[in-house]
Design a protein around this motif. Structure first.
Motif, PDB file in Angstrom:
ATOM      1  N   ASP A 187     -20.977  49.957  48.068  1.00  0.00           N
ATOM      2  CA  ASP A 187     -19.890  49.074  47.647  1.00  0.00           C
ATOM      3  C   ASP A 187     -19.555  48.033  48.699  1.00  0.00           C
ATOM      4  OD1 ASP A 187     -19.630  50.280  45.203  1.00  0.00           O
ATOM      5  OD2 ASP A 187     -18.258  51.807  45.947  1.00  0.00           O
ATOM      6  N   ASP A 188     -20.270  48.061  49.779  1.00  0.00           N
ATOM      7  CA  ASP A 188     -20.007  47.111  50.861  1.00  0.00           C
ATOM      8  C   ASP A 188     -21.329  46.451  51.249  1.00  0.00           C
ATOM      9  OD1 ASP A 188     -19.197  45.698  53.052  1.00  0.00           O
ATOM     10  OD2 ASP A 188     -18.035  47.325  53.938  1.00  0.00           O
ATOM     11  N   TYR A 189     -21.691  45.464  50.480  1.00  0.00           N
ATOM     12  CA  TYR A 189     -22.986  44.783  50.663  1.00  0.00           C
ATOM     13  C   TYR A 189     -23.133  44.259  52.086  1.00  0.00           C
ATOM     14  CZ  TYR A 189     -26.596  41.219  49.905  1.00  0.00           C
ATOM     15  OH  TYR A 189     -27.721  40.446  49.986  1.00  0.00           O
ATOM     16  N   VAL A 190     -22.062  43.670  52.574  1.00  0.00           N
ATOM     17  CA  VAL A 190     -22.143  43.020  53.881  1.00  0.00           C
ATOM     18  C   VAL A 190     -22.454  44.030  54.979  1.00  0.00           C
ATOM     19  CG1 VAL A 190     -20.794  41.720  55.579  1.00  0.00           C
ATOM     20  CG2 VAL A 190     -20.605  41.178  53.157  1.00  0.00           C
ATOM     21  N   LEU A 192     -23.864  47.150  54.358  1.00  0.00           N
ATOM     22  CA  LEU A 192     -25.050  47.954  54.047  1.00  0.00           C
ATOM     23  C   LEU A 192     -26.353  47.265  54.450  1.00  0.00           C
ATOM     24  CD1 LEU A 192     -26.494  50.342  52.782  1.00  0.00           C
ATOM     25  CD2 LEU A 192     -26.238  49.272  50.557  1.00  0.00           C
ATOM     26  N   MET A 193     -26.480  45.979  54.172  1.00  0.00           N
ATOM     27  CA  MET A 193     -27.778  45.337  54.379  1.00  0.00           C
ATOM     28  C   MET A 193     -28.213  45.361  55.855  1.00  0.00           C
ATOM     29  SD  MET A 193     -28.861  44.896  51.447  1.00  0.00           S
ATOM     30  CE  MET A 193     -30.358  43.973  51.685  1.00  0.00           C
ATOM     31  N   PRO A 194     -27.339  45.019  56.795  1.00  0.00           N
ATOM     32  CA  PRO A 194     -27.774  45.135  58.194  1.00  0.00           C
ATOM     33  C   PRO A 194     -28.130  46.577  58.582  1.00  0.00           C
ATOM     34  CG  PRO A 194     -25.762  43.862  58.048  1.00  0.00           C
ATOM     35  CD  PRO A 194     -25.987  44.439  56.695  1.00  0.00           C
TER      36      PRO A 194
END
Lengths: 208, 573, 377
Positions: A187-190, A192-194
């Motif tokens: 739910d926290d793309y910002v 999760l991706m890193p």
């Protein structure tokens, strides 16, 4: 870290602690456990706290600050500062679970350790036992920790644990761990991706 | 997930929805495992819900996961793990039926539940229209053969006719022919959608089932005798060829009519006395009749008699005059004008009508003294359980079709009405049900004609007098909507026109969901079954009308239905 | 408010005014001193020594080297063992619960030819009077300091050489004891111990030196004042470091002088204190320190050269604030912090209690001082 990865080796002693984390001190000359590795602290009464090395802090002082300004520092002076001087390496440890009467739980230890308690680096057997227990619930402590480089801490830990699990025959553990991380952070793309990018490096390193 | 699904493998779970807005099922795997129109079963505690897939939607838990391909940033395996949790497909299911299946058979509650049913305290569960919805996270499945049979009936039951197969798994889908003939029904599809083959197949089923006589108005001579497929050039077996003359008779219009060079079983020739004013009035548009027509016709009947007006009017001469003693030209006694003057009818109106009826006067199949009462012969054949294909032969104009079909139908209905009344008055046996098959139905059932024709009366009466219609049309939007709404079973192939789609779906629940499905049907392959005659809308791969079909027709009822064999025959190993 | 800033303000102004006035006079004195220093250097050194010895004043005595010259360090510096000793002490206070005294001495040893970490040893010793009795155990600060000096020499002497390399031994501060022998057996005994310590180091041929970082001495000015009696205005107050600034380039030492003082005669000939000045700076900002050496070192050119090079190398380690690294480390190791003193007192109290003795309370004054400041919730 211990030469024999199967054995838990003392790496330092406790300086201070609270219910969520503690700081241990060890000599700079020691092979202290790397960032992200699992350590345990015996609390007595058959209880051990488990934690991850979440920060390694090397303090300076006036002398060191003065020494770094000199162009050539001889090896003997470097060794003197590392071996003799009373400036310990501080290991911050984030608690991720505990073992009570032989049962591993991914909840915080019932009480923090006390001053000068021994901090031991976990051997591979202990790492496998801890990370296999339950359903990886302890990863939440890493992901929810404030003011910590969560992505790198997670990557460092999963590298150690993934390697131990792989060497003990569980090649799927790493994928399960990543799945859990995605579940926790999707739910926290910002964020999760890193984290996943850091874990991609770990995957390459593990070769699985 | 690319491997084929096992029959009992869940394809996803219910995440949201309702009776009004359809159910949403989050699929476990890729969208391709399900197609629009798939028959979906949802297991929710003690209930089973049946529905049809009406839409597939790509979803993500955050739009950013969808906008940027994860493989661009992450290795394959990690990207796969991420996509599995963040991207998914939402299957929209239109719920149609629900069935109480009771507690698990091995549970303690089951025996009590079963006892209550066996003792009559509780009704035997049967599928009913949805009145509730499945719970969150109920598992969804593609319908298995058992599910299809539960809802649409077992192929081996005598009254069931396999019309096609479910889209993904080829489970046979039946229509109940007994139910089909209880109300009027329709077969729709744009030109080239496979409508004729579908009709042949359904008619073969009806004839084989033999619970009703079938009268086909075969305007284009397609159904009786063998034909050649326009697209493949292959021979297409006709109904008479398939069932033989003992069951199916081909009737040719006109005294010397031949159908595709073959002689019909008998010919239909109309007598002058058979033509009634209302038959003419129905041709108003076709003959471009004036508003005065009804008045003129009324005067004709009044002055000449109901049986004789046509003959007498035909015999009158247009414009004939004679010279009086005073050298004055007056209408001759055998002229139309003379008759008009005599009967107080406007001369121009009468002459106009005479002009326009000349097309009828010249029809070779209308003669003064037919060799036999062929209409009555036709009716008798139907009463005896024969099936009639009335081929129009060379008389393929709308005028022929409208005149003959109306005239015949009027007579037939009157006959059946009389039989019904006698039966109800305990003076006769029960009439044999009759299905009248009407091609190009919009010509007879459009808004203008509907009020006048017998067809619309039949459609409205349903099976009151044991006569129902099977209308076949490519422009259902042209059919009067009151008639459309009476059609119980609708079998629909591909339709492109929005108005046609709207018309076919009129009066049905879930119209919006079904609308897109209709426009995306595969021509000649897929049809949508709708309406009162089917338990729920379903999309099927229509059965192939070929020699294998005929073999099956001949053997199935006797040898028992062998589903595996049919599938093997149809699709190979 | 700890200071009366309002009352201080006029005094601050007056102080700056006085400094400004004395600055002009000082420049004149310095100019005169430098001229005399040069003149003096060309005079016969015997004559200078004679006059100075005749005065009996504390001053420098020129030896063989031309003292208006500077001396660069040797080109090469052979590996050696460097020892640095330092001590700290706890001075007993009558306000303490247990007024104890303690000397803590550290020794750090570095092999300049090796990359091994230096070795450290620490000796801690509780001091007690012969009479015994804890609560009466109040030793004078001077005596404790003297015993600390002795202890520093002892720890150097106790060190066992691991190899045959030459040994240089450094102490922080002068070698000359300024805690002069006073009355009393204890002082005399400790002084003798000190002399014995020096003699032992001499016997082991150590290159012993005392490093005085910020010397206020005016030994050269005094020498000039004595020699040029009629032109001695202000010379006796002139610091040697001021005089030598600009004369002694970075890294170079002055000539070696003997130290004439009131206690010189108490040192056997071989142990007599000598000194030179050394500019330990690496740039134009002169930083001149005084290095005291015993006679056996002063008379040995190799030792002097080794010491010169060694001190510069040690100071270089500390970068911009030159000071011998090992001396700093010895101090750092030896120093006793307040909380360590408290821990020691606790340990003593526990032991007294264990042995059934009463544990005295600290004075009320000390207890009041120890009141905590604000605490956190």
């Amino acid at each position: 870290m211990a030469n024999d990865p199967q054995v838990n080796v003392q790496v330092g002693r406790l300086l201070r602690a609270n219910t969520r984390a503690c700081v241990a001190g060890c000599l700079p000359s020691q092979n202290f456990p790397p960032f992200g590795s699992l350590v345990s602290i015996d609390l007595g009464q058959e209880i051990s706290a488990y934690g991850l090395v979440s920060d390694i802090h090397i303090d300076d002082d006036g002398l060191v600050r003065q020494l770094v300004t000199t162009p050539n520092i001889s090896e003997t002076v470097i060794q003197d500062n590392r071996v003799n001087r009373n400036v310990p390496v501080e290991l911050s440890v984030l608690f991720v679970g505990h073992r009570s009467a032989g049962v591993i739980s991914h909840r915080l230890p019932p009480r923090p350790p006390l001053s000068l308690d021994r901090v031991r680096a976990c051997g591979e057997g202990d790492v496998c036992a801890f990370t296999s227990a339950g359903s990886l619930g302890y990863l939440r402590f890493i992901l929810e920790a404030q003011d910590l480089p969560a992505a790198d801490l997670l990557a460092a830990h999963l590298l150690q644990a993934g390697r131990a699990q792989r060497d003990h025959g569980d090649e799927q553990w790493f994928a399960r761990a990543i799945d859990k991380v995605i579940t926790q952070l999707r739910d926290d793309y910002v964020r999760l991706m890193p984290v996943l990018e850091a874990l991609a490096d770990v995957q390459r390193e593990l070769g699985i | 997930m690319s491997e084929p699904l096992h029959q009992n493998e869940s394809i996803g779970i219910v995440t949201s929805g309702g009776l009004k807005e359809n159910l949403h099922v989050r699929l476990n795997g890729t969208p391709q495992q399900v197609q629009e129109g798939s028959f979906i079963v949802i297991d929710s505690q003690d209930w089973k819900f049946y529905g049809i897939a009406t839409d597939l939607q790509l979803q993500s838990i955050d739009p950013r996961y969808a906008l940027e391909p994860s493989r661009a940033r992450l290795p394959e395996e990690l990207a796969g793990l991420l996509d599995r949790q963040t991207l998914y497909t939402n299957l929209v299911v239109l719920p149609a039926l629900m069935l109480e299946r009771g507690p698990e058979p091995d549970s303690a509650d089951y025996s009590a539940w079963r006892r209550a049913i066996d003792s009559g305290d509780k009704e035997e569960p049967r599928p009913m229209p949805v009145k509730s919805i499945p719970a969150h996270h109920a598992d969804a499945f593609l319908a298995g053969a058992g599910d299809v049979a539960e809802i649409f009936g077992k192929p081996e039951d005598e009254s069931n006719f396999v019309i096609g197969y479910t889209r993904e798994q080829d489970h046979p889908v039946c229509v109940n022919l007994d139910k089909l003939i209880q109300r009027s029904s329709g077969i729709f599809g744009a030109t080239g959608s496979g409508k004729s083959f579908l009709t042949r197949m359904l008619l073969a089923g009806l004839i084989d089932h033999n619970r009703a006589s079938v009268l086909v108005y075969d305007m284009h001579n397609e159904y009786g005798l063998d034909d050649t497929a326009s697209d493949t050039g292959e021979n297409v077996r006709g109904l008479r060829s398939g069932f033989g003359a003992s069951k199916v008779q081909v009737v040719g219009l006109g005294g010397s009519a031949t159908i595709r060079g073959s002689a019909p079983d008998f010919n239909l020739v109309l007598g002058y006395s058979d033509i009634l004013p209302e038959d003419v009035e129905l041709l108003t548009r076709e003959l471009n009749l004036k508003e005065t027509t009804a008045t003129v016709l009324d005067a004709l009947v009044q002055s000449l008699g109901k049986d004789k007006w046509f003959k007498a009017f035909k015999a009158m001469k247009r414009g004939a005059t004679e010279t009086t003693d005073g050298d004055k030209k007056v209408p001759a006694p055998d002229s139309v004008a003379f008759w008009a003057n005599q009967n107080g009818v406007n001369v121009m109106a009468a002459e106009g009508l005479h002009d326009k009826l000349r097309r009828l006067f010249n029809k070779p199949y209308i003669v003064e003294n037919p060799p036999a009462d062929s209409i009555q012969a036709l009716v008798e054949a139907l009463k005896k359980g024969k099936h009639i294909v009335l081929s129009f032969g060379d008389y393929e104009s709308d005028l022929d079709y409208l005149l003959v079909s109306n005239l015949l139908t009027r007579r037939i209905r009157a006959e059946w009405e009389q039989m019904t009344n006698e039966f109800r008055g305990k003076n006769g046996s029960e009439p044999r049900p009759l299905v009248i098959v009407v091609e190009e139905a919009h010509k007879l059932l459009n808004r203008e004609m509907a009020a006048q024709t017998t067809f619309s009366t039949i459609a409205r009466e349903m099976r009151k007098y044991y006569v129902t219609l099977l209308v076949i049309d490519q422009r259902p939007s042209q059919i009067y909507d009151e008639v459309m709404s009476q059609l119980g079973t609708r079998v629909c192939g591909w339709l492109g026109d929005e108005d046609d789609i709207h018309a076919v779906l009129s009066g049905l629940a879930g119209r919006e969901a079904l609308r897109g499905m209709l426009s995306r049907l595969q021509a000649k392959e897929e049809v949508l079954l709708l309406g009162w005659g089917v338990p729920m809308p379903i999309l099927v791969h229509s059965r192939r009308y070929d020699e294998l079909f005929w073999q099956d027709i001949k053997t199935s009822k006797k040898a028992g239905f062998d589903q595996a064999k049919v599938i093997k025959n149809l699709y190979g190993d | 408010m700890p200071l009366n800033y309002l009352g201080l303000q006029p005094q601050i102004q007056q102080y700056a005014q006085n400094a400004n006035q004395s600055q002009a006079h000082f420049r004149q004195v310095l100019e005169n001193a430098r001229e005399l220093f040069k003149t003096c250097a060309s005079q016969p050194y015997d004559e200078i020594r004679k006059r100075c010895q005749g005065s009996g004043k504390r001053c420098a005595l020129p030896l063989g080297e031309a003292f208006d010259q500077s001396y660069p360090p040797p080109a090469e510096h052979q590996p050696c063992m460097v020892l640095a000793a330092d001590g700290s002490q706890i001075i007993s206070s009558p306000h303490d619960a247990i007024p104890i005294s303690l000397i803590n001495t550290s020794l750090i040893c570095m092999n300049t030819g090796s990359s091994d970490a230096p070795q450290i040893s620490i000796t801690s010793e509780i001091l007690s009077e012969d009479r015994g009795g804890i609560e009466f155990n109040l030793l004078s600060e001077d005596l404790i300091s003297l015993r600390r000096d002795v202890a520093e020499l002892r720890i150097l002497n106790d060190w066992t050489a691991p190899n045959d390399l030459p040994v240089a031994a450094l102490r922080d501060g002068p070698l000359e004891l300024y805690h002069e022998p006073r009355q009393g057996d204890q002082f005399e005994r400790e002084f003798k111990n000190y002399i014995d310590g020096l003699a032992a180091l001499a016997a082991r041929d150590f290159t012993l030196a005392g490093y005085i970082d910020r010397t206020r001495a005016g030994l050269l000015g005094q020498m000039l004042a004595i020699y040029f009696e009629e032109r001695s205005d202000g010379l006796a107050e002139l610091r040697d470091t001021t005089l030598l600034a600009g004369i002694l380039p970075a890294g170079q030492r002055s000539a070696i002088f003997a130290l004439q003082s009131s206690s010189s005669d108490n040192y056997p000939e071989a142990l007599r204190i000598h000194f030179f000045y050394l500019n330990v700076s690496t740039n134009d900002n002169d930083y001149i320190v005084r290095v005291e050496i015993p006679a056996w070192v002063a008379e040995d050119t190799d030792k002097v050269n080794r010491l010169h090079a060694l001190l510069l190398a040690q100071c270089r380690i500390m970068g911009g604030r030159p000071y011998p690294y090992l001396l700093h480390r010895a101090h750092e190791t030896a120093v006793v912090h307040f909380d360590e003193k408290a821990q020691l007192q606790d340990a003593l109290a526990q032991e007294l209690q264990r042995q059934g003795l009463d544990v005295p309370q600290p004075s009320n004054k000390l207890a009041a001082k120890g009141l905590q400041k604000r605490t956190r919730m």
